[in-house]
Design an enzyme around this catalytic site. Structure first.
Site, PDB file in Angstrom:
ATOM      1  CB  CYS A 116      31.899  31.506  35.530  1.00 32.89           C
ATOM      2  SG  CYS A 116      31.491  29.771  35.280  1.00 32.89           S
ATOM      3  CG  HIS A 259      29.820  33.710  32.515  1.00 36.52           C
ATOM      4  ND1 HIS A 259      30.687  32.892  31.843  1.00 36.52           N
ATOM      5  CD2 HIS A 259      29.125  32.912  33.369  1.00 36.52           C
ATOM      6  CE1 HIS A 259      30.526  31.648  32.268  1.00 36.52           C
ATOM      7  NE2 HIS A 259      29.584  31.640  33.196  1.00 36.52           N
ATOM      8  CG  ASN A 289      29.214  28.295  31.630  1.00 39.28           C
ATOM      9  OD1 ASN A 289      30.364  28.728  31.562  1.00 39.28           O
ATOM     10  ND2 ASN A 289      28.460  28.432  32.714  1.00 39.28           N
TER      11      ASN A 289
HETATM   12  O1  UT7 Z   1      28.460  29.992  35.270  1.00 38.95           O
HETATM   13  C1  UT7 Z   1      27.294  29.779  35.992  1.00 38.95           C
HETATM   14  C2  UT7 Z   1      26.886  28.372  35.729  1.00 38.95           C
HETATM   15  N1  UT7 Z   1      25.547  28.016  36.047  1.00 38.95           N
HETATM   16  C3  UT7 Z   1      24.445  28.551  35.483  1.00 38.95           C
HETATM   17  O2  UT7 Z   1      24.470  29.484  34.739  1.00 38.95           O
HETATM   18  C4  UT7 Z   1      23.144  27.874  35.808  1.00 38.95           C
HETATM   19  C5  UT7 Z   1      21.993  28.817  35.947  1.00 38.95           C
HETATM   20  N2  UT7 Z   1      20.758  28.063  35.902  1.00 38.95           N
HETATM   21  C6  UT7 Z   1      20.204  27.683  34.729  1.00 38.95           C
HETATM   22  O3  UT7 Z   1      20.693  28.010  33.665  1.00 38.95           O
HETATM   23  C7  UT7 Z   1      18.936  26.892  34.779  1.00 38.95           C
HETATM   24  O4  UT7 Z   1      18.496  26.776  36.109  1.00 38.95           O
HETATM   25  C8  UT7 Z   1      19.095  25.467  34.164  1.00 38.95           C
HETATM   26  C9  UT7 Z   1      19.270  25.578  32.658  1.00 38.95           C
HETATM   27  C10 UT7 Z   1      20.247  24.729  34.783  1.00 38.95           C
HETATM   28  C11 UT7 Z   1      17.826  24.647  34.417  1.00 38.95           C
HETATM   29  O5  UT7 Z   1      16.702  25.297  33.895  1.00 38.95           O
HETATM   30  P1  UT7 Z   1      15.390  25.441  34.784  1.00 38.95           P
HETATM   31  O6  UT7 Z   1      14.403  26.146  33.955  1.00 38.95           O
HETATM   32  O7  UT7 Z   1      15.781  26.095  36.092  1.00 38.95           O
HETATM   33  O8  UT7 Z   1      14.955  23.952  34.965  1.00 38.95           O
HETATM   34  P2  UT7 Z   1      14.688  23.152  36.339  1.00 38.95           P
HETATM   35  O9  UT7 Z   1      15.957  22.863  37.038  1.00 38.95           O
HETATM   36  O10 UT7 Z   1      13.588  23.836  37.086  1.00 38.95           O
HETATM   37  O11 UT7 Z   1      14.112  21.784  35.778  1.00 38.95           O
HETATM   38  C12 UT7 Z   1      12.850  21.722  35.119  1.00 38.95           C
HETATM   39  C13 UT7 Z   1      12.608  20.295  34.662  1.00 38.95           C
HETATM   40  C14 UT7 Z   1      12.832  19.272  35.775  1.00 38.95           C
HETATM   41  O12 UT7 Z   1      11.867  18.256  35.619  1.00 38.95           O
HETATM   42  P3  UT7 Z   1      10.577  18.213  36.556  1.00 38.95           P
HETATM   43  O13 UT7 Z   1      11.093  18.093  37.960  1.00 38.95           O
HETATM   44  O14 UT7 Z   1       9.857  19.511  36.325  1.00 38.95           O
HETATM   45  O15 UT7 Z   1       9.846  17.007  36.060  1.00 38.95           O
HETATM   46  C15 UT7 Z   1      14.190  18.694  35.474  1.00 38.95           C
HETATM   47  O16 UT7 Z   1      14.339  17.386  35.953  1.00 38.95           O
HETATM   48  O17 UT7 Z   1      13.528  19.957  33.625  1.00 38.95           O
HETATM   49  C16 UT7 Z   1      14.201  18.724  33.960  1.00 38.95           C
HETATM   50  N3  UT7 Z   1      15.524  18.758  33.388  1.00 38.95           N
HETATM   51  C17 UT7 Z   1      15.799  18.353  32.137  1.00 38.95           C
HETATM   52  N4  UT7 Z   1      15.033  17.844  31.167  1.00 38.95           N
HETATM   53  C18 UT7 Z   1      15.604  17.542  29.997  1.00 38.95           C
HETATM   54  C19 UT7 Z   1      16.674  19.231  33.951  1.00 38.95           C
HETATM   55  N5  UT7 Z   1      17.693  19.109  33.093  1.00 38.95           N
HETATM   56  C20 UT7 Z   1      17.175  18.570  31.949  1.00 38.95           C
HETATM   57  C21 UT7 Z   1      17.733  18.228  30.716  1.00 38.95           C
HETATM   58  N6  UT7 Z   1      16.921  17.740  29.766  1.00 38.95           N
HETATM   59  N7  UT7 Z   1      19.036  18.416  30.415  1.00 38.95           N
END
Ligand code: UT7
Length: 336
Positions: A116, A259, A289
């Site tokens: 990225c 980005h 992204n």
């Molecule tokens: O170019 C760089 C590329 N990468 C990035 O920029 C990623 C940077 N990170 C992020 O943007 C965030 O960490 C994410 C958007 C990927 C995730 O957001 P988060 O607030 O960190 O969520 P999390 O991983 O802590 O997940 C929270 C909950 C989980 O459920 P439980 O364990 O609390 O029951 C996940 O299983 O959300 C759940 N979850 C979803 N629910 C619905 C994860 N993905 C999804 C989804 N839809 N797509």
């Protein structure tokens, strides 16, 4: 070869995205997710995905042709094409195919991989050729098709990414007109396992007593929280370093062009520098992204709708797998 030190001006831009657009609700038909979760956690509403009649080379060609047209250049006047991509159509490199489609017969062309951060790394790389006086015109492309490598059954990653291509035309100019005012690029491979597209290797017998390796790649694997923490720590840090070194205060910036990974990351960085949100360029709601394409895709949109004007001072930052990240201070020049 001329030896005088020159500057490089950004004189044209272009972009292209696939025809298919996929909404959050549509993704909900495939994985257990919903529009409200995706919008609130990322800011993304839809993304474009390459269809069966499209390719990354074609998208890159379209974006590049638009950049050449804006710059008013003939294809034969281009000396160099650098294509930032981690997802080429051909592992040996896609840039020469773009060169061929453009008819840029005098250009040498190569791919550059920095995920990225790729567009930023490519912009800096091409600028070094221009500043050395060895070439006069360069085309820098950022293009990726992460849809090919994402696991469409992994809701933690598949909702984030999209496909696209953007390009910028760079011209050697007097140093006083320098468009890439300063930059800082960083890498830390020791943290690379938080965002990977690893190879899968099989060891197969070759001839008696020897083996060879064969294989392909896994799908994208990401520790979202680690990448999020990395971004909100390192992006402000590298931007602060750059502003300080150039005696620029955040209020002097016309635009923050980050980005496009996650709206929450954009907001956190803007708040850290107290940059008002109307100065933060964002289009990730429509494209997600797109990896190396996000910065030139966003720049092109903002130049074409008149937001970014000649002379505007832009702080830009790329970050992602590698880990790699960096920032640059840019003056948009526009066509002469
Ligand atoms: O170019 C760089 C590329 N990468 C990035 O920029 C990623 C940077 N990170 C992020 O943007 C965030 O960490 C994410 C958007 C990927 C995730 O957001 P988060 O607030 O960190 O969520 P999390 O991983 O802590 O997940 C929270 C909950 C989980 O459920 P439980 O364990 O609390 O029951 C996940 O299983 O959300 C759940 N979850 C979803 N629910 C619905 C994860 N993905 C999804 C989804 N839809 N797509």
């Amino acid at each position: 070869m001329a030896k005088q030190l020159l500057g490089s001006a950004l004189v044209g831009c272009g972009s292209a995205t696939p025809k298919q657009s996929l909404t959050n609700a549509q993704l909900g038909q495939r994985v257990d997710t919903n529009d409200s979760w995706i919008r609130s956690r990322t800011g993304i509403a839809s993304r474009c995905v390459l269809g069966s009649d499209e390719s990354l080379v074609e998208l890159s060609h379209m974006a590049s042709a638009k950049a050449l047209k804006m710059a008013g250049w003939e294809p034969g006047s281009v000396d160099l094409i650098v294509m930032a991509t981690s997802t080429p159509d051909d592992l040996f490199g896609s840039a020469p195919q773009v060169q061929s489609l453009l008819g840029a017969n005098n250009a040498f062309a190569f791919d550059l991989t920095a995920a990225c951060s790729g567009f930023l790394f490519a912009l800096v790389t091409a600028t070094q050729f221009l500043k050395s006086g060895s070439i006069k015109r360069a085309l820098v492309i950022g293009a990726d098709q992460l849809s090919r490598w994402v696991d469409w059954d992994d809701r933690r990653t598949c909702v984030l990414f999209g496909d696209g291509a953007g390009a910028v035309a760079l011209e050697a100019v007097d140093q006083k007109d320098e468009g890439l005012i300063d930059f800082s690029l960083k890498s830390d491979g020791s943290r690379g396992d938080s965002l990977q597209l690893r190879q899968v290797i099989k060891h197969l017998p070759l001839v008696d007593g020897t083996t060879h390796q064969q294989g392909g790649f896994t799908s994208i694997e990401m520790n979202g929280q680690e990448v999020y923490k990395f971004a909100v720590r390192e992006v402000p840090s590298v931007l602060a370093e750059l502003l300080k070194r150039n005696n620029v205060i955040a209020e002097e910036l016309d635009w923050l062009l980050l980005h496009q990974a996650n709206q929450r990351i954009l907001d956190a960085v803007a708040d850290r520098f107290q940059v008002p949100h109307h100065k933060v360029l964002t289009n990730l709601q429509s494209y997600g992204n797109t990896s190396a394409a996000t910065i030139p895709l966003m720049l092109d949109e903002a130049v074409r709708d008149g937001r970014v004007k000649p002379g505007d001072l832009i702080a830009t930052s790329g970050f992602g797998a590698g880990l790699s990240w960096g920032a640059a201070l840019i003056n948009w020049h526009g066509p002469s």
